[in-house]
Each structure stands twice: as structure tokens, then as C-alpha cells.
Scaffold this motif. Structure first.
Motif, PDB file in Angstrom:
ATOM      1  N   LEU A 129       4.912  -0.395  -7.288  1.00  0.00           N
ATOM      2  CA  LEU A 129       4.612   0.549  -6.210  1.00  0.00           C
ATOM      3  C   LEU A 129       5.834   0.777  -5.329  1.00  0.00           C
ATOM      4  O   LEU A 129       6.046   1.893  -4.838  1.00  0.00           O
ATOM      5  CB  LEU A 129       3.420   0.076  -5.387  1.00  0.00           C
ATOM      6  CG  LEU A 129       2.081   0.160  -6.108  1.00  0.00           C
ATOM      7  CD1 LEU A 129       0.957  -0.346  -5.209  1.00  0.00           C
ATOM      8  CD2 LEU A 129       1.776   1.555  -6.589  1.00  0.00           C
ATOM      9  N   ARG A 166       7.140   4.462  -4.802  1.00  0.00           N
ATOM     10  CA  ARG A 166       7.289   5.052  -3.463  1.00  0.00           C
ATOM     11  C   ARG A 166       8.577   5.876  -3.391  1.00  0.00           C
ATOM     12  O   ARG A 166       8.599   6.960  -2.835  1.00  0.00           O
ATOM     13  CB  ARG A 166       7.355   3.958  -2.396  1.00  0.00           C
ATOM     14  CG  ARG A 166       6.091   3.781  -1.629  1.00  0.00           C
ATOM     15  CD  ARG A 166       6.258   2.756  -0.524  1.00  0.00           C
ATOM     16  NE  ARG A 166       5.743   1.490  -1.032  1.00  0.00           N
ATOM     17  CZ  ARG A 166       6.384   0.330  -1.016  1.00  0.00           C
ATOM     18  NH1 ARG A 166       7.587   0.229  -0.507  1.00  0.00           N
ATOM     19  NH2 ARG A 166       5.833  -0.748  -1.505  1.00  0.00           N
ATOM     20  N   PRO A 212       8.238   8.554  -7.691  1.00  0.00           N
ATOM     21  CA  PRO A 212       6.956   8.525  -8.395  1.00  0.00           C
ATOM     22  C   PRO A 212       7.060   8.828  -9.889  1.00  0.00           C
ATOM     23  O   PRO A 212       6.207   8.426 -10.660  1.00  0.00           O
ATOM     24  CB  PRO A 212       6.127   9.604  -7.690  1.00  0.00           C
ATOM     25  CG  PRO A 212       6.767   9.789  -6.365  1.00  0.00           C
ATOM     26  CD  PRO A 212       8.221   9.486  -6.564  1.00  0.00           C
ATOM     27  N   LEU A 235       4.325   5.253 -13.702  1.00  0.00           N
ATOM     28  CA  LEU A 235       3.131   5.701 -12.985  1.00  0.00           C
ATOM     29  C   LEU A 235       1.924   5.712 -13.917  1.00  0.00           C
ATOM     30  O   LEU A 235       0.841   5.265 -13.546  1.00  0.00           O
ATOM     31  CB  LEU A 235       3.358   7.093 -12.391  1.00  0.00           C
ATOM     32  CG  LEU A 235       2.182   7.706 -11.636  1.00  0.00           C
ATOM     33  CD1 LEU A 235       1.760   6.834 -10.462  1.00  0.00           C
ATOM     34  CD2 LEU A 235       2.547   9.109 -11.162  1.00  0.00           C
ATOM     35  N   VAL A 243       0.653   2.197 -14.393  1.00  0.00           N
ATOM     36  CA  VAL A 243      -0.012   1.705 -13.184  1.00  0.00           C
ATOM     37  C   VAL A 243      -1.388   2.362 -13.023  1.00  0.00           C
ATOM     38  O   VAL A 243      -2.379   1.686 -12.734  1.00  0.00           O
ATOM     39  CB  VAL A 243       0.892   1.963 -11.950  1.00  0.00           C
ATOM     40  CG1 VAL A 243       0.143   1.722 -10.658  1.00  0.00           C
ATOM     41  CG2 VAL A 243       2.145   1.080 -12.020  1.00  0.00           C
ATOM     42  N   LEU A 244      -1.457   3.663 -13.216  1.00  0.00           N
ATOM     43  CA  LEU A 244      -2.716   4.395 -13.023  1.00  0.00           C
ATOM     44  C   LEU A 244      -3.811   3.973 -13.991  1.00  0.00           C
ATOM     45  O   LEU A 244      -4.989   4.085 -13.671  1.00  0.00           O
ATOM     46  CB  LEU A 244      -2.480   5.904 -13.193  1.00  0.00           C
ATOM     47  CG  LEU A 244      -1.748   6.610 -12.071  1.00  0.00           C
ATOM     48  CD1 LEU A 244      -1.370   8.015 -12.515  1.00  0.00           C
ATOM     49  CD2 LEU A 244      -2.589   6.641 -10.806  1.00  0.00           C
ATOM     50  N   TRP A 274      -7.754  -2.685  -8.927  1.00  0.00           N
ATOM     51  CA  TRP A 274      -7.596  -2.024  -7.639  1.00  0.00           C
ATOM     52  C   TRP A 274      -8.646  -2.499  -6.640  1.00  0.00           C
ATOM     53  O   TRP A 274      -8.381  -2.528  -5.432  1.00  0.00           O
ATOM     54  CB  TRP A 274      -7.618  -0.510  -7.819  1.00  0.00           C
ATOM     55  CG  TRP A 274      -6.559  -0.101  -8.793  1.00  0.00           C
ATOM     56  CD1 TRP A 274      -6.745   0.405 -10.046  1.00  0.00           C
ATOM     57  CD2 TRP A 274      -5.151  -0.236  -8.632  1.00  0.00           C
ATOM     58  NE1 TRP A 274      -5.540   0.595 -10.662  1.00  0.00           N
ATOM     59  CE2 TRP A 274      -4.535   0.212  -9.815  1.00  0.00           C
ATOM     60  CE3 TRP A 274      -4.338  -0.689  -7.595  1.00  0.00           C
ATOM     61  CZ2 TRP A 274      -3.155   0.232  -9.993  1.00  0.00           C
ATOM     62  CZ3 TRP A 274      -2.955  -0.680  -7.775  1.00  0.00           C
ATOM     63  CH2 TRP A 274      -2.380  -0.224  -8.952  1.00  0.00           C
ATOM     64  N   LEU A 302      -1.285   3.343  -3.647  1.00  0.00           N
ATOM     65  CA  LEU A 302      -1.135   4.195  -4.821  1.00  0.00           C
ATOM     66  C   LEU A 302      -1.800   5.552  -4.573  1.00  0.00           C
ATOM     67  O   LEU A 302      -1.269   6.594  -4.970  1.00  0.00           O
ATOM     68  CB  LEU A 302      -1.708   3.513  -6.058  1.00  0.00           C
ATOM     69  CG  LEU A 302      -1.560   4.277  -7.371  1.00  0.00           C
ATOM     70  CD1 LEU A 302      -0.109   4.657  -7.652  1.00  0.00           C
ATOM     71  CD2 LEU A 302      -2.139   3.458  -8.520  1.00  0.00           C
TER      72      LEU A 302
END
Length: 102
Positions: free
Chosen positions: A38, A42, A45, A57, A60-61, A68, A78
Motif C-alpha cells: 500500500l 500510494r 497505484p 494493485l 492486492v485487490l 480486509w 486501499l
């Protein structure tokens, strides 16, 4: 097979975007790696490992929603990062939308 088999060990602070993408994609060390990822996201992205622009990304998503729920602060962060993104490739946009409705 161990995710780091055949790869030299390195301190977590020296991991590349590609290292993080691979490990996160395999759900390895998430409590330690997601905050680092993250931090990268930041600033950029669409940070890119070896696959394509935005591959970190994407990794992570697509973690399990339970991740989460356990790390709600990271999830909120996020959400802020992805809420500001525009003109994403369709596949990545769909991942963002799925993440946001969790």
C-alpha cells in the motif's frame, strides 16, 4: 513448493514490486507485505512488477475479503487509493469494482 525456493532470501525492506506481487498473490506474509504494498501503491497505484502495469494493485485487490476484514485500516486505505483512479484497463477496473462492493 516454497515461494522463495531458488530465490535468494532478502530483508523485507528490499523486496521489489515483483517480489511483493508474487508473494501477495500466493497469500504469503500478508500482514507484513500488504502495508508495504500500500505504501508503494500510494505513490504509484499502477506500480508494475514483471507482468503488466498495475499488476501489484491487481494482486492486492484480489486477496480474500477476510484479509480486509481483519485489517480494516488497510482496507480503508486501499479504498481511498482506488477511488481516485480513472481510465483503468477493463480487467483492473472490474477488480476495483469487486473490491469496493465487498
Amino acid at each position: 513448493m516454497n515461494a522463495t525456493a531458488g530465490r535468494p532470501r532478502r530483508p523485507i525492506g528490499e523486496l521489489t514490486v515483483e517480489d511483493m506481487r508474487l508473494l501477495i498473490g500466493q497469500d504469503i506474509g500478508l500482514p507484513y507485505l500488504l502495508p508495504l504494498a500500500l505504501k508503494v501503491l500510494r505513490d504509484n497505484p499502477m506500480a508494475e512488477g514483471d507482468m503488466y502495469e498495475g499488476d501489484l494493485l491487481s494482486a492486492v485487490l484480489t486477496r480474500n475479503p477476510a484479509v480486509w476484514a481483519e485489517s480494516s485500516g488497510l482496507g480503508r486505505e486501499l479504498r481511498v487509493i482506488v477511488s481516485e483512479l480513472i481510465d483503468l484497463p477493463l480487467d483492473l477496473q472490474q477488480k476495483v469494482e469487486r473490491f469496493l462492493i465487498q
